[in-house]
Design a protein around this motif. Structure first.
Motif, mmCIF file in Angstrom:
data_model
loop_
_atom_site.group_PDB
_atom_site.id
_atom_site.type_symbol
_atom_site.label_atom_id
_atom_site.label_comp_id
_atom_site.label_asym_id
_atom_site.label_seq_id
_atom_site.Cartn_x
_atom_site.Cartn_y
_atom_site.Cartn_z
ATOM 1 N N PRO A 169 12.380 -4.282 -10.377
ATOM 2 C CA PRO A 169 11.662 -5.382 -11.040
ATOM 3 C C PRO A 169 10.193 -5.040 -11.250
ATOM 4 C CG PRO A 169 11.898 -5.850 -8.709
ATOM 5 C CD PRO A 169 12.690 -4.584 -8.975
ATOM 6 N N VAL A 170 9.609 -5.605 -12.278
ATOM 7 C CA VAL A 170 8.160 -5.466 -12.499
ATOM 8 C C VAL A 170 7.458 -6.802 -12.276
ATOM 9 C CG1 VAL A 170 8.336 -3.516 -14.083
ATOM 10 C CG2 VAL A 170 8.450 -5.847 -14.992
ATOM 11 N N ALA A 171 8.221 -7.822 -11.922
ATOM 12 C CA ALA A 171 7.676 -9.153 -11.647
ATOM 13 C C ALA A 171 8.626 -9.858 -10.700
ATOM 14 C CB ALA A 171 7.516 -9.954 -12.942
ATOM 15 N N GLY A 172 8.173 -10.984 -10.127
ATOM 16 C CA GLY A 172 9.047 -11.754 -9.257
ATOM 17 C C GLY A 172 10.185 -12.392 -10.036
ATOM 18 N N SER A 200 -0.759 -14.417 -4.064
ATOM 19 C CA SER A 200 -1.116 -13.996 -5.417
ATOM 20 C C SER A 200 -1.573 -12.537 -5.392
ATOM 21 C CB SER A 200 -2.238 -14.882 -5.966
ATOM 22 O OG SER A 200 -2.639 -14.438 -7.247
ATOM 23 N N VAL A 201 -0.952 -11.720 -6.262
ATOM 24 C CA VAL A 201 -1.250 -10.282 -6.308
ATOM 25 C C VAL A 201 -1.672 -9.913 -7.716
ATOM 26 C CG1 VAL A 201 -0.335 -7.958 -5.913
ATOM 27 C CG2 VAL A 201 0.528 -9.892 -4.557
ATOM 28 N N ARG A 202 -2.784 -9.214 -7.850
ATOM 29 C CA ARG A 202 -3.244 -8.725 -9.146
ATOM 30 C C ARG A 202 -3.562 -7.243 -9.031
ATOM 31 N NH1 ARG A 202 -7.119 -12.326 -8.190
ATOM 32 N NH2 ARG A 202 -8.723 -10.766 -8.594
ATOM 33 N N ILE A 203 -3.204 -6.498 -10.060
ATOM 34 C CA ILE A 203 -3.602 -5.097 -10.109
ATOM 35 C C ILE A 203 -4.067 -4.769 -11.518
ATOM 36 C CG2 ILE A 203 -1.267 -4.210 -10.613
ATOM 37 C CD1 ILE A 203 -2.099 -1.787 -8.752
ATOM 38 N N ARG A 204 -5.130 -4.011 -11.611
ATOM 39 C CA ARG A 204 -5.633 -3.553 -12.899
ATOM 40 C C ARG A 204 -6.091 -2.112 -12.737
ATOM 41 N NH1 ARG A 204 -11.026 -2.990 -13.157
ATOM 42 N NH2 ARG A 204 -12.302 -3.964 -11.529
ATOM 43 N N GLY A 205 -6.312 -1.434 -13.866
ATOM 44 C CA GLY A 205 -6.765 -0.046 -13.842
ATOM 45 C C GLY A 205 -5.989 0.782 -14.842
ATOM 46 N N ASN A 206 -6.168 2.079 -14.771
ATOM 47 C CA ASN A 206 -5.558 3.006 -15.714
ATOM 48 C C ASN A 206 -4.510 3.867 -15.034
ATOM 49 O OD1 ASN A 206 -7.389 2.126 -17.738
ATOM 50 N ND2 ASN A 206 -8.942 3.544 -16.970
ATOM 51 N N VAL A 207 -3.407 4.100 -15.740
ATOM 52 C CA VAL A 207 -2.365 5.001 -15.264
ATOM 53 C C VAL A 207 -2.010 5.979 -16.383
ATOM 54 C CG1 VAL A 207 -1.395 3.420 -13.568
ATOM 55 C CG2 VAL A 207 -0.584 3.335 -15.927
ATOM 56 N N ALA A 208 -1.295 7.033 -16.028
ATOM 57 C CA ALA A 208 -1.048 8.114 -16.985
ATOM 58 C C ALA A 208 -0.146 7.697 -18.140
ATOM 59 C CB ALA A 208 -0.448 9.318 -16.267
ATOM 60 N N ASN A 209 0.842 6.858 -17.868
ATOM 61 C CA ASN A 209 1.797 6.487 -18.918
ATOM 62 C C ASN A 209 2.536 5.217 -18.526
ATOM 63 O OD1 ASN A 209 4.079 7.331 -17.226
ATOM 64 N ND2 ASN A 209 3.383 9.416 -17.684
ATOM 65 N N VAL A 234 4.539 1.306 -10.618
ATOM 66 C CA VAL A 234 3.594 0.617 -9.737
ATOM 67 C C VAL A 234 3.917 -0.868 -9.683
ATOM 68 C CG1 VAL A 234 1.175 -0.003 -9.366
ATOM 69 C CG2 VAL A 234 1.765 2.317 -10.095
ATOM 70 N N ALA A 235 4.163 -1.466 -10.845
ATOM 71 C CA ALA A 235 4.491 -2.895 -10.880
ATOM 72 C C ALA A 235 5.772 -3.182 -10.101
ATOM 73 C CB ALA A 235 4.637 -3.360 -12.318
ATOM 74 N N SER A 236 6.762 -2.309 -10.217
ATOM 75 C CA SER A 236 8.028 -2.490 -9.513
ATOM 76 C C SER A 236 7.836 -2.389 -8.004
ATOM 77 C CB SER A 236 9.044 -1.450 -9.978
ATOM 78 O OG SER A 236 10.268 -1.594 -9.287
ATOM 79 N N VAL A 237 7.040 -1.420 -7.569
ATOM 80 C CA VAL A 237 6.772 -1.252 -6.134
ATOM 81 C C VAL A 237 6.107 -2.504 -5.570
ATOM 82 C CG1 VAL A 237 5.280 -0.042 -4.494
ATOM 83 C CG2 VAL A 237 6.696 1.262 -6.077
ATOM 84 N N LEU A 238 5.110 -3.027 -6.280
ATOM 85 C CA LEU A 238 4.405 -4.212 -5.799
ATOM 86 C C LEU A 238 5.314 -5.433 -5.766
ATOM 87 C CD1 LEU A 238 0.918 -3.855 -7.551
ATOM 88 C CD2 LEU A 238 1.499 -3.390 -5.163
ATOM 89 N N LEU A 285 0.857 -1.185 0.000
ATOM 90 C CA LEU A 285 0.000 0.000 0.000
ATOM 91 C C LEU A 285 0.897 1.239 0.000
ATOM 92 C CD1 LEU A 285 -2.719 -1.217 2.520
ATOM 93 C CD2 LEU A 285 -2.741 -1.301 0.015
ATOM 94 N N ASP A 286 1.573 1.405 -1.096
ATOM 95 C CA ASP A 286 2.577 2.447 -1.301
ATOM 96 C C ASP A 286 1.938 3.642 -1.999
ATOM 97 O OD1 ASP A 286 4.720 3.605 -3.409
ATOM 98 O OD2 ASP A 286 5.807 2.807 -1.674
ATOM 99 N N PRO A 287 2.482 4.852 -1.831
ATOM 100 C CA PRO A 287 1.918 6.009 -2.544
ATOM 101 C C PRO A 287 1.799 5.813 -4.052
ATOM 102 C CG PRO A 287 3.441 6.761 -0.862
ATOM 103 C CD PRO A 287 3.533 5.262 -0.865
ATOM 104 N N ALA A 288 2.597 4.936 -4.634
ATOM 105 C CA ALA A 288 2.532 4.706 -6.079
ATOM 106 C C ALA A 288 1.149 4.262 -6.526
ATOM 107 C CB ALA A 288 3.571 3.667 -6.499
#
Length: 266
Positions: free
Chosen positions: A245-248, A109-118, A125-129, A91-94
């Motif tokens: 990283p953007v993945a494990g 198991s972690v999933r994230i979806r939605g819209n980001v600016a670029n 966000v993927a790296s933070v998670l 639960l990071d500011p990202a």
């Protein structure tokens, strides 16, 4: 697992701790929120009261206490080791840069979806998670970069593809060169915009060697683009090795996703 629309939520199934968070709009980490800001509903079951308090504290800091609707229950659910600390770290500011989406944490198991600016925000966000989750967790990135402008032109040209190199070297493969031909056309199209070419690697091997390799690969990409007609003055290079990283890195698929070149408009 049911999807909850128009809310952020925290949910569970038998014997597993689960977090679902639907992020409806970005918000500053401040207590004062604009009138009519969408609620952040956190619901589900967690192992103990300390976990509940930690999650609520993070969400209050990110979105403001007035927006957070608490529907968390405490029960003796079985969670992976250090699960509570990892969830709080995710639960990071990202994540406030995600709109119209959902973060779901179910066991490991972690999933994230939605819209980001670029694409830069998408990768951040993927790296933070992935970093917060650590080894043994699977992170699935369903974020979409929907912003306009020069960054969107480059993101659409790259189309989430991996520019490949020969193993352990900065020598581009034929497939990597083909993608760069498309990127060169996109870079010419955005004119004199400054762009950083950023190299990333997986975590296999010594960190310093990977940082050096990521920089060498960024330089190789820059040189190829210059030969293809992109103005050298518009391109800079960086190499972060395994640090973003953007993945494990505990699966071949994850390591392949982390071995990538990023194009970031400055």
């Amino acid at each position: 697992m049911d999807t909850v629309s128009s809310r952020d939520c925290f949910r569970t199934t038998a014997a597993r701790a689960v977090l679902l968070t639907t992020l409806l709009l970005a918000a500053p980490a401040a207590p004062a929120q604009p009138a009519g800001a969408a609620p952040v509903v956190v619901a589900g079951t967690v192992p103990d009261e300390a976990t509940r308090a930690a999650i609520l504290g993070r969400l209050h800091a990110l979105y403001g206490a007035a927006r957070v609707v608490d529907r968390i229950e405490v029960d003796g659910v079985v969670a992976p080791a250090n699960w509570s600390a990892r969830v709080a770290a995710m639960l990071d500011p990202a994540i406030t840069g995600v709109s119209g989406g959902e973060l779901a944490i179910e066991g490991n198991s972690v999933r994230i979806r939605g819209n980001v600016a670029n694409e830069a925000v998408r990768q951040q966000v993927a790296s933070v998670l992935a970093t917060a989750a650590g080894p043994g967790y699977q992170v699935r990135n369903g974020l979409l970069a929907t912003g306009g402008g020069s960054q969107a032109v480059l993101d659409q040209a790259l189309a989430d593809r991996i520019i490949e190199f020969r193993s352990g070297s900065a020598e581009l493969t034929a497939g990597g060169r083909a993608i760069l031909d498309e990127m060169a056309a996109a870079l010419v199209r955005i004119g004199r915009q400054q762009v950083q070419v950023i190299g990333h690697t997986d975590s296999v091997g010594p960190r310093q060697a990977n940082v050096a390799l990521s920089l060498q690969r960024a330089i190789a990409v820059k040189e190829y683009l210059e030969a293809a007609g992109v103005d050298a003055d518009n391109l800079g290079v960086q190499g972060f090795g395994p640090d973003r990283p953007v993945a494990g890195n505990d699966t071949e698929e994850g390591r392949a996703r982390n071995r990538r070149i990023e194009f970031r408009v400055l």
